[in-house]
Design an enzyme around this catalytic site. Structure first.
Site, short mmCIF file in Angstrom:
data_model
loop_
_atom_site.label_atom_id
_atom_site.label_comp_id
_atom_site.label_asym_id
_atom_site.label_seq_id
_atom_site.Cartn_x
_atom_site.Cartn_y
_atom_site.Cartn_z
N LYS B 98 0.72 -1.71 0.18
CA LYS B 98 -0.26 0.03 -0.21
C LYS B 98 1.22 1.13 0.06
CE LYS B 98 -3.09 2.54 3.00
NZ LYS B 98 -3.46 2.58 3.64
N GLY B 159 -9.22 8.36 9.39
CA GLY B 159 -9.45 8.52 11.00
C GLY B 159 -10.54 9.17 10.83
N SER B 208 -9.68 2.00 11.46
CA SER B 208 -10.26 2.65 12.46
C SER B 208 -12.03 2.66 13.14
CB SER B 208 -10.42 4.45 12.46
OG SER B 208 -9.08 4.99 12.64
#
EC number: 2.8.1.10
Lengths: 70, 259
Positions: B98, B159, B208
């Site tokens: 990633k 987040g 999250s």
């Protein structure tokens, strides 16, 4: 000739006996049993090459693991 | 079987889970198992002698069917990301990376230029490159042409729990892409994941929303169900919106007027 060398381990000074290898360093810092990557002066040192990789004064060593991340 | 294909890898689950921010490793491992995911992200970090329990490779490798996707978070340039990717591959044994390059910790927005440069290099080196990007259709197409395995545009800031703030751009990216589009970042609740899948996303990446839930394993399962439902709806063909009412019951042949 001094019997110790000082390297930079993960950005911090670290002393160990002369002629130590990357494998010796891993034993010293008790990372056995962990799966780590080792990088010596920006070059990746694969597990099979760690015993032969000798550490010299001023070498930069990074020992890395996988931590939690998104 | 409707599976997610990335390179030569096939995943039956279209939920990718992040491993950050969990209260403990054991809760994180329970959540991964409950999610049914086959692909999880991890971050490369310096080994800390004071906190050796941070090593996630060993416990994650013990879960059957899990492939690791290391991220390059912490990198602020393409060169740093490329080096992190090469080290990560040594550690993970997985071709997935990633590419995550965000120079500003205040908003964590991905740097499109550095991300493109790093992705191009890593794709040539045989990585399955999964770049985390702004929801920009032009950048997404350029990354596809550079050989990325997918593109991972953000739904909203990492987040933040602001959901699919980029929905209209995501629709364009999905329409134009020939590789899976994976919404990464910002999802707060399973309904948002379902919506992303209904829009035609190939997968969603959630961290999250599961990690900080009151009961992370239960939330992981809820996300898995939502992702599966959204995908099933997308494949079933969702009805078109109409500006007018369209009757579901016959409007003729009712009873005569009341007398």
């Amino acid at each position: 000739m001094p019997q110790i060398v000082t390297i930079q381990l993960n950005g911090e000074p670290f002393t160990l006996p002369r002629c130590s290898s990357v494998s010796d360093l891993l034993t010293t810092i008790a990372s056995e049993g962990k799966t780590v990557a080792t990088v010596l002066n920006d070059q990746i040192v694969r597990p099979e090459n760690r015993s032969a990789a000798r550490l010299e004064e001023g070498d930069r060593v990074e020992i890395l693991i996988f931590a939690g991340g998104g | 079987m409707d599976s997610l294909h990335l390179g030569s890898y096939t995943f039956s689950s279209r939920l990718i889970l992040g491993t950050g921010k969990f209260s403990s490793s054991s809760v994180m491992l329970e959540a991964i198992k409950a999610s049914g995911t086959g692909l999880v992200t991890v971050a490369l970090r310096r080994f800390n002698r004071e906190q050796p329990e941070d090593d996630l490779f060993t416990p994650l490798s013990a879960i059957p069917g899990i492939t690791l996707m290391p991220n390059t978070s912490g990198a602020s340039t393409a060169a740093e990301a490329v080096q992190a990717a090469r080290i990560s591959r040594e550690l993970s044994g997985s071709p997935f990376i990633k590419v995550e390059i965000h120079p500003n910790p205040q908003h964590l927005m991905p740097d499109p230029i550095e991300t493109y440069e790093a992705s191009k290099i890593l794709a040539k080196e045989g990585f399955l490159v999964m770049p985390y990007i702004p929801a920009d259709p032009v950048l997404a197409k350029r990354l596809e042409e550079a050989g990325c395995a997918s593109v991972m545009p953000l739904g909203s800031a990492i987040g933040s729990g602001q959901g699919l703030a980029t929905a209209e751009m995501l629709r364009i990216i999905i329409r134009e892409s020939n590789i899976p589009v994976i919404v990464d970042a910002g999802l707060r609740s399973p309904s948002e994941a379902a919506l992303a899948m209904e829009m035609g996303c190939g997968a969603v990446l959630v961290n999250s929303a599961v990690a900080v839930a009151g009961d992370p394993p239960a939330m992981a399962e809820a996300f898995a169900e939502a992702v599966a439902a959204g995908r099933k709806a997308f494949r079933a063909g969702i009805m078109q919106k109409s500006g007018m009412a369209v009757a579901t019951s016959p409007l003729t042949a009712f009873l005569g007027p009341a007398s």
